[in-house]
Each structure stands twice: as C-alpha cells, then as structure tokens.
Scaffold this motif. Sequence first.
Motif, PDB file in Angstrom:
ATOM      1  N   TYR A  78      -7.027 -49.895  47.154  1.00  0.00           N
ATOM      2  CA  TYR A  78      -7.319 -51.358  47.180  1.00  0.00           C
ATOM      3  C   TYR A  78      -5.728 -52.227  47.494  1.00  0.00           C
ATOM      4  CZ  TYR A  78      -8.409 -56.245  45.643  1.00  0.00           C
ATOM      5  OH  TYR A  78      -8.742 -57.531  45.578  1.00  0.00           O
ATOM      6  N   PRO A  84       0.180 -55.812  44.514  1.00  0.00           N
ATOM      7  CA  PRO A  84       0.267 -55.801  43.240  1.00  0.00           C
ATOM      8  C   PRO A  84       1.612 -54.840  42.697  1.00  0.00           C
ATOM      9  CG  PRO A  84      -1.245 -54.077  43.773  1.00  0.00           C
ATOM     10  CD  PRO A  84      -0.946 -54.864  45.189  1.00  0.00           C
ATOM     11  N   TYR A  94       7.507 -46.719  41.573  1.00  0.00           N
ATOM     12  CA  TYR A  94       6.283 -47.424  41.520  1.00  0.00           C
ATOM     13  C   TYR A  94       4.954 -46.701  42.263  1.00  0.00           C
ATOM     14  CZ  TYR A  94       2.905 -50.826  43.401  1.00  0.00           C
ATOM     15  OH  TYR A  94       1.790 -51.572  43.497  1.00  0.00           O
ATOM     16  N   VAL A  98       1.782 -45.370  40.308  1.00  0.00           N
ATOM     17  CA  VAL A  98       0.401 -45.598  41.111  1.00  0.00           C
ATOM     18  C   VAL A  98      -0.298 -44.324  41.246  1.00  0.00           C
ATOM     19  CG1 VAL A  98      -0.867 -46.781  42.885  1.00  0.00           C
ATOM     20  CG2 VAL A  98       1.140 -47.834  42.240  1.00  0.00           C
ATOM     21  N   GLN A 145       0.832 -48.175  48.315  1.00  0.00           N
ATOM     22  CA  GLN A 145       0.256 -48.160  47.180  1.00  0.00           C
ATOM     23  C   GLN A 145      -1.241 -47.724  47.304  1.00  0.00           C
ATOM     24  OE1 GLN A 145      -2.858 -50.036  44.964  1.00  0.00           O
ATOM     25  NE2 GLN A 145      -1.654 -51.533  46.539  1.00  0.00           N
TER      26      GLN A 145
ATOM     27  N   THR B 100       1.805 -61.892  38.174  1.00  0.00           N
ATOM     28  CA  THR B 100       2.236 -61.331  39.621  1.00  0.00           C
ATOM     29  C   THR B 100       1.052 -60.591  40.418  1.00  0.00           C
ATOM     30  OG1 THR B 100       2.628 -59.307  38.436  1.00  0.00           O
ATOM     31  CG2 THR B 100       4.637 -60.995  38.618  1.00  0.00           C
ATOM     32  N   GLY B 101      -0.125 -60.360  39.802  1.00  0.00           N
ATOM     33  CA  GLY B 101      -1.347 -59.994  40.390  1.00  0.00           C
ATOM     34  C   GLY B 101      -1.376 -58.276  40.052  1.00  0.00           C
ATOM     35  N   THR B 102      -0.531 -57.726  39.326  1.00  0.00           N
ATOM     36  CA  THR B 102      -0.557 -56.338  39.272  1.00  0.00           C
ATOM     37  C   THR B 102      -1.667 -55.985  38.476  1.00  0.00           C
ATOM     38  OG1 THR B 102       0.884 -56.569  37.452  1.00  0.00           O
ATOM     39  CG2 THR B 102       2.079 -55.807  39.618  1.00  0.00           C
ATOM     40  N   ILE B 103      -2.211 -57.026  37.717  1.00  0.00           N
ATOM     41  CA  ILE B 103      -3.577 -56.836  36.972  1.00  0.00           C
ATOM     42  C   ILE B 103      -4.615 -56.118  38.017  1.00  0.00           C
ATOM     43  CG2 ILE B 103      -4.393 -58.986  37.217  1.00  0.00           C
ATOM     44  CD1 ILE B 103      -4.584 -57.497  33.705  1.00  0.00           C
ATOM     45  N   LEU B 105      -4.150 -54.109  40.332  1.00  0.00           N
ATOM     46  CA  LEU B 105      -3.916 -52.583  40.485  1.00  0.00           C
ATOM     47  C   LEU B 105      -4.479 -52.196  39.240  1.00  0.00           C
ATOM     48  CD1 LEU B 105      -2.710 -50.334  41.513  1.00  0.00           C
ATOM     49  CD2 LEU B 105      -0.475 -51.009  40.639  1.00  0.00           C
ATOM     50  N   THR B 108      -8.281 -52.084  38.684  1.00  0.00           N
ATOM     51  CA  THR B 108      -9.281 -51.250  39.888  1.00  0.00           C
ATOM     52  C   THR B 108      -8.637 -49.747  40.072  1.00  0.00           C
ATOM     53  OG1 THR B 108      -7.525 -51.729  41.721  1.00  0.00           O
ATOM     54  CG2 THR B 108      -9.442 -53.301  41.170  1.00  0.00           C
TER      55      THR B 108
END
Lengths: 313, 261
Positions: A78, A84, A94, A98, A145, B100-103, B105, B108
Amino acid sequence: MIDVQQVSRYFGDVAAVNDISFKVEKGEIVGFLGPNAAGKTTAMRVLTTYLPATSGTATVAGFDVHEQSMEVRKRIGYLPENPPLYQDMRVRDYLEFVAKIKGVAPADRHKAVDEAMDKAAIGDVSGRVIKYLSKGYKQRVGLAQALVHNPEVLILDEPTVRLDPNQIIEVRQLIKSLAGNHTIILSTHILPEVSMTCERVVIINKGVIVAEDTTEGLTKKHAGATRLTVSVDAPLQAVMEKIGAVRGVTKVEKTSGDHTTVFVESDKEVEIRPEVAQVLVANGWPLYELKAEDVSLEDVFLHLTTQEEGPVE
Amino acid sequence: MRNFLAIYQREVKSYFSSPIAYVVIGLFLILAGIFFYLIISNFMQMCMRVDMMAQQYRMAPQKMNVNLMAIRPIMHNLSLFALFFLPLVTMRLYSDEKRTGTIELLMTSPVTNLQAILGKFFAAATLYLVMLGGTFLYIIFLFLYGNPEVGPIFTAYLGLLLLGLCYIAFGVFFSTLTDNQIIAAVSTFVFILFFWAIGWVSGFVSPSLGETLSSFSLIEHFDDFAKGVLDTKHIVYYISFIFMGLFLSFVSIESTRWRGR
C-alpha cells in the motif's frame, strides 16, 4: 482477487463512500478516478484494512478485510497519499524495517530490498537519510516500500503525484510491468494516466461509483454524439444547407478555419461521413479536411462528475 | 515476537540516531548530578555539625545514616526529574506516526496493535534504563567514601523503574490521542502530576477519604521503596497502573480505526 460488496463508510453523518461494489480480477490494473474528496482514498483505506467499513464486505485474495485482516495485510502493498516514511531513517534501513514487519523471511530480506530498490530506481540513494531526499525520490521510496514483500495486490494512492514528467513515465511503465504478477488498484485524478496504464476504470464521485468499464468502453458509451469537422472551398451558405440535409445530421455550425469550415453533429448511431463526402463530391467542392473528433475520457469524466447524481446505467 | 522486536529496535534506533536520547539523558544526568551534589554537601555539613557538637559535649558522635538522609532524598529527586523528562521521551511515539502518516504503514502491516504498543513502550523503557543507569555513577561515589547499605538502594531503583514505567505507559496513551507532540507531552505531565499530588489533600478531607486518595498517589507508594521497604502492595499498584496505561493505549489505537482520525 478483490471483491467489494456494497461497502459504505461514514464519518459521522457524512458518507465518504456510499454502497460501492466492484470486482478486480487477478493481474488486472484498475484505475480509481474521481475529483478530490470523491472517496477514492477512503475506499482504498477500507481495502487495506486501515479503516473498517461501516457496512458491506470486502475480500482481498479471498480473505475478508475485517475478519482476516492480518492475512490481507500480508498480501497487500500500500502506498498511501503521503508516502509513510520515517524521515530520520536511511533508505535501506527503512526498507529492511518494512520487509521485516511485512513478514519477509530474514534470509530473503536483503534480496527483497535490493529488488524493490531496483524496481523503484532508488539504488543510488540507498544510504541517504530519507528527510534529505527530494519529493520525487521520497515518492519512489514509498513505492519501493509497497513492493518490498512482493505482494499479490498493490494499492497505490496517486502514485505519480510529486514526480517530474520523466519519472512519471518511468513509474507508469513500472506499474504496467507489474501487472500480470500483481493485481493493481491505483487512484488518480490525472486522466491520461488512467488511459495509459489502466485496463479498467472505476469513476467515483461523491462516494458512489458513477461508471465502471474499460477506457474504450467508457468513451464509446458516453460519447453522446459524433462530431465532424469539415473544411471545404465553397460558399458557406450552400455548404451548411447541403450538409444539413444529410440524414442523421442534427446540427451544423460555422467554425473558424482557413477555408469554409463547419462543425457537424449527428446521432451517435449513424455514420454520416460517407454521405457527407458524397454530397461534397457531387457538388464539386474541393475538400481539405474531414475529421471525426474523438470524445476523450476527459469529456466523459467531466460529464459524469459534474452532471450526474446517481449511477449511470 | 519478531514484529515486537522490529518495532522495538526501530524505536530504540530512532531515539539514539537523533539528538533526543543524548539531550534527554545528558540533561537528566546534569540535573541529577547538581542535586546529588547539593544533597551530599548538605549531608556532610550536618555530619560535621554533629561531630562538633559531640566534641563540645564530650559524647560519642552520633551515627548518621547515609541511606536515610542522603540516598532517600536523592531518589525522591530522581523520581521528580523522571516526571519532567519521560513525557518528552514518550510524546513522539504515536503522535509522530500520526503526523507523518507512517501510522498507515504500521496499521496496514501484519503487526498487531499490541505488538506495536509493547515495542514502543519497551523502547522508551530502554531509554529510561540508560538514564537511571547513568545515576549509578553518583551512587558509586557514596560507596567509595562511605558505607551505605545495598538493600535500600536496590529497592529504591526498583521503585524508580516501576514509577518510570507508569509515566511511560501513560505517555504512550496520551501520544495515541493526538498528532501533536506538545499536547501529548503536556497531557502526560499534568495527568501524572495529578496522580502524584492526589495524596496531598488527605490532610483536608475526612480520614477515610484521605487514606483512599493517598493510596492512589504515585509518590506515596514510592516512599517505601526509597526507604528500603519492599511491599507487594506497592508493586501491585504500580503494575496495575502500567497495565491501565497500556490497556488504554490499546483501546485508543483500536478505536482510532473506527473514528478514522
């Protein structure tokens, strides 16, 4: 691969997505098209298990997004609207992180990260700290990612936003090359992107699906009228009279041009070009141009999202 | 376990690859050092005065207890400094992911919310352990120049650890509520301060209410640890407090999905 059945999602009293249903087959690329705030992001968030639907069911790869969300999560990549990214991490670290939380086995992790960086063409910045990257690179790290665990389903929310024209072309090619192995849903409000990358389009407006078809199918279905531009060397009055007499012609009007140029509209089922040509030849007028105008996806989009309230069928 | 470790390692790395860890640890130790110096100087003066008095009246000098008169106030000081610093450590844990919106990631990915919360909680706890570990240096000096008892020092550190974990648990919780780090830090601070001071009113209310209130107080439970008393009721209190904070964090994160914010 993806099956959405009557999904609605409310925020308070407002329906961001209202009773949408659609299916995506394995290996397909489907474009979500819609103006801003149409519900594209919400629909994608429901599919990625980020948001639960208020009602309705959705399955991804045979797993229910609510009941078996962990199974779904293993199978999707996604890319949200804002990539993100942990700003203070290095690109490689990073992506390793992931890969780890997506469940890539330790032995395969290094290779998986290499491949994802390769696909997104970010190998040259693998050691850089993400916050110092340009927007285009950040977007591509976001894409890497989503790819790192080689997911069956890719959900990309505006994947080409923030990229420069060359990068946009590269990313579109990348997305096309991923089809077949991956099932892809991408959202966009850039119309050419859909006709270039997607096989099928789902147009969403105000939370409901207003159209769903192949790109050709959509333009054909919503064409409405066939338009011709005719350019001849003859008196305007006579030309308008003679062409207006052809069967099926609904409108003739003068437009600008070097010669006597008229704009002809007809019913969409009737092909008028041969007859118009015949009329011109019969009168001995030299013909300079006879051109049918394509109805673009843009016209269809505007038509669907500005005039229609309910689903078109 | 693998997911928990992934989150935990990322958070710890993030603390130590940014200035946060160094600034927080460094300033904490400076502040603790200054107060250590003041308390010990004060203790020395008292010892000297007692000696002089003993000489004056030709008596055997009174024994001074370094555990009770120096280490105990030092530990109380540390518990207060931890209150100032730990909200700054925990404030970013979820707020930053939200901002930052990494939440997206995180939520999900096939990581459960419990794994994520615990990973973050223990990462902050690790930083706190390093902070506490630094203060050992001061205690070593006491052993070099005096002969304090080890037992009370051990219980005091255990108390400090449990108390700090309470701060951290609620720090995580307040961090899940907002995408603004300042708000997260201030709410944690005020909340903890409230539970810190809740026992202070016991003098002004009926004895039974006062006792109930002070049994809720974070610092009342700490005093026994600082004195060297190990009582299960205090341990149970702190562990319940920690569980409450983590549970609320869990509920908050789960409900975030439903609220969609």
